[in-house]
Scaffold this motif. Sequence first.
Motif, mmCIF file in Angstrom:
data_model
loop_
_atom_site.group_PDB
_atom_site.id
_atom_site.type_symbol
_atom_site.label_atom_id
_atom_site.label_comp_id
_atom_site.label_asym_id
_atom_site.label_seq_id
_atom_site.Cartn_x
_atom_site.Cartn_y
_atom_site.Cartn_z
ATOM 1 N N UNK A 304 0.796 -1.222 0.000
ATOM 2 C CA UNK A 304 0.000 0.000 0.000
ATOM 3 C C UNK A 304 0.826 1.267 0.000
ATOM 4 N N UNK A 305 2.124 1.134 -0.258
ATOM 5 C CA UNK A 305 3.011 2.312 -0.276
ATOM 6 C C UNK A 305 2.997 2.892 -1.699
ATOM 7 N N UNK A 306 1.851 3.481 -2.012
ATOM 8 C CA UNK A 306 1.589 3.858 -3.400
ATOM 9 C C UNK A 306 2.492 5.006 -3.847
ATOM 10 N N UNK A 307 2.738 5.982 -2.965
ATOM 11 C CA UNK A 307 3.590 7.107 -3.351
ATOM 12 C C UNK A 307 5.003 6.638 -3.680
ATOM 13 N N UNK A 308 5.545 5.733 -2.852
ATOM 14 C CA UNK A 308 6.881 5.200 -3.115
ATOM 15 C C UNK A 308 6.872 4.345 -4.389
#
Length: 826
Positions: A304-308
């Motif tokens: 869920x670390x979409x920005x990364x």
Amino acid sequence: MSLLSKKWNGHRPLLWIARSFDHRPLLWIARSFDHHPLLWIARSFTTSSIAIDDQHHDEQGEDEDEERIKRLGRLLRSCTAARDISAGRRVHHSIANHRRPPPTILSNLLVDMYAKCGKLLEARSAFDAIQSPNCFSWNILLQAYALHGHLEYAKSLFDSMPRRDLVSWTAIVSSYAQVGSTQQAHCLFDSMPARNVVAWNAIVSAFARERHLQILKNLFDWMPERSIVSWTALIAGFSQAGSLRESIAIFDRMPTRDLVAHNAIVAALALHGHAADAITLFDRIPQRDVVTWTAALQGLAQEGRIDESRSLFDRMPSRNLVSWNALLPAYAIAGQLGEAEKLFNSMPQWDSHAWNSMIQGYGVNGFPEKAKTLFASMAQPDVATWTNVLAAFAARGDLNEAEFFFARMPWRDVISWNSMLQGYAQNGFLEKSSEVFGQIAVRDVFSWTILLSAYAQEGCLEETLQIFEKMPGRDIVSWTAVVLAYAQSNLLEKSKATFDQMPKRDARAWTTLIAAHTQNGHLDKAMKIFRAMPQRETLAWSILVSAFANNGRLEEARAVFQIVPEQHTATANAMIGAYATAGRLESAKTVFDDLSLSSKANVVSWTAMTAAYVRAGCEGKATELFDSMPEKDSVSCSVVVGLRNDALQIMDLEGVGPNEQTILRLFGACSHFGRVEEAKKFFSSMRDDHGIEPRIHHFCSMIDVLGRAGRLREAEELVETMPFEPDQVVWTALLSACILHKNVEFAAKVGEKLVELDPASSTPYVLLYNLYVKTGQQHEVAKLMRKMRDRGWKNIGDVLENKLLLPLEEGEQERKKDDDDNEGRQ
């Protein structure tokens, strides 16, 4: 460019790393079916070059025929590489119109072209037209059936083959392995006259997918020859079976490693939620390819670390379809459908995985109508596409629409059957679930687990244990279902004992045990289990936050929230609900604003904040926030259904349908505001307009609407005509309505029905007593107390005043029953 305006490129790249992420067969199985690498598309061959001058056939010499065959062969290979079925059919037309029958090699290319383009009926027709099919002819069609999951056709063709070679045997073994028929695959493998490394890899993968780790180890040890592919397959197999430590140990034992092996271990770390370790290893690999980048990207996306994930995606020196498809579902599943649509429209081409990611995203976020619209725009939906659409409607409870798609599927695999089974199971239709389960020809471990979990979720302990005993193989999910079944029956000690017996435990098993204790009010024990949890996932933190808040322990909920190592949207959503429960709207708004500023707020966040305002009676703020929501689903609409008369119309405009929660909230709102006709209209249209079969709790809600409005006769008529046997909840709802309107005569009649259902229950006596006292019916109070005395109740006067009734003692109940029976016989 609009979402639906691009043309779909149907090529499906066969990369093992992508398969390892979605539990599909590894590359070496796929490659065994696809011996033709993609050639450059021969655009120089125009339509006019395909047209053949057949007027002078009789004058053509042998040299011209040979040259013609070579040219047609090149054209067919080009059409196959480009998946250009129209051009391929024109070539076929030219071949068929020639004065001489085509040579077998050209016919084989025709069969292969149709098979690779997914036109299996035409491939079979081309095969049947071959005058003297050779072993290659048979194998091409066999591989086509196997690759597309047509197991019955593949086996029938295999049995009818006049001669089989190693490719034939490997194809049929791999086809059974692909669909999870491990035992049949193993039997065929044992029957092989000779075996190659591809066949060994196929059977190893089959047992890895079924998570039979000991057999998997034995098979690998027995392999006469191992390649890097074999080692890599074993790494991926143990990784998929949940054994990351073993995967790492195998990687360390490898005699030689290549980039593919490094990619496999990066993928394994990513798959098990160790994105940080995956990135660390990624940084150490001296030479990285697009697969390495994609594996690291997948790890970040899955957590869920979409920005990364997006940052890594933007840094990639080159991308392939798998790279795009790694990021796309992260947006879609997380509910960021606007970003998902932008990414989808930016893709250089679409394959079935991209389409399916969007359709699945719409489905899991409560937009089945959007999924259906996108499905309708696809040129060649595959079995996964059909399955995703039916799953979308099933998840919403629209089983009629799900059944419509299921019935019209061109063919079904075990995943399709499991999806339909899951649809019935998650909506509580246990009999229908059992019926579908019995129709599945080839069941996998997920088929068994879905049925097991359905009975466990409904608290059917005996049936759950029976299914568990019959299961041919058990995994962590099936063990966890039994833990849940005991917990649902309030048998926490047995639930914990089963948990302790589990051969292996994952985060879901730990979280289930924590939830079991929180639901039964044992928060301190839940916290103790949580502290012992080796790896804590977001759901476990969220459960604890919600549990402490719901039990009035807000400070402890806040303390847990503050020590979460990395704030996730789900945990923050739980904290919004916690503050809302405690009436602390400003604190809830602060958490919501933090989420919004970090672009992490999803539709659940907006819904939680809207619900907080509704609960606090701030109807204006709730409506304002609802109107400003970037996306709405059935749950968010259900929150304001009591405030907005147009909630159902809004749902229609948003392309979402009502679910169970929406329906119950609608009936609750109609009951509260006296909107009887609206409730009746919706109740009568549930099945036809929304595809939801009315169940007993829907009837109970409608009875409550009628009863509260004073329409007691209509409510009684609905009870008598409903297609279910009225239970205590139904009669209690009607009795409460009688008491509300002080209808003594009707209340006495309904009260007797309740007493007949459960003679030991105090509820009907207390309700009737309160009604008689309020209406001054002292003679009715005396009659009620006399009946109770006759039925064996003690200390009636005192306990009625305190609303605490002592039920009949066990021996007295039996004796009273015997007396009643004797009276009846006399």
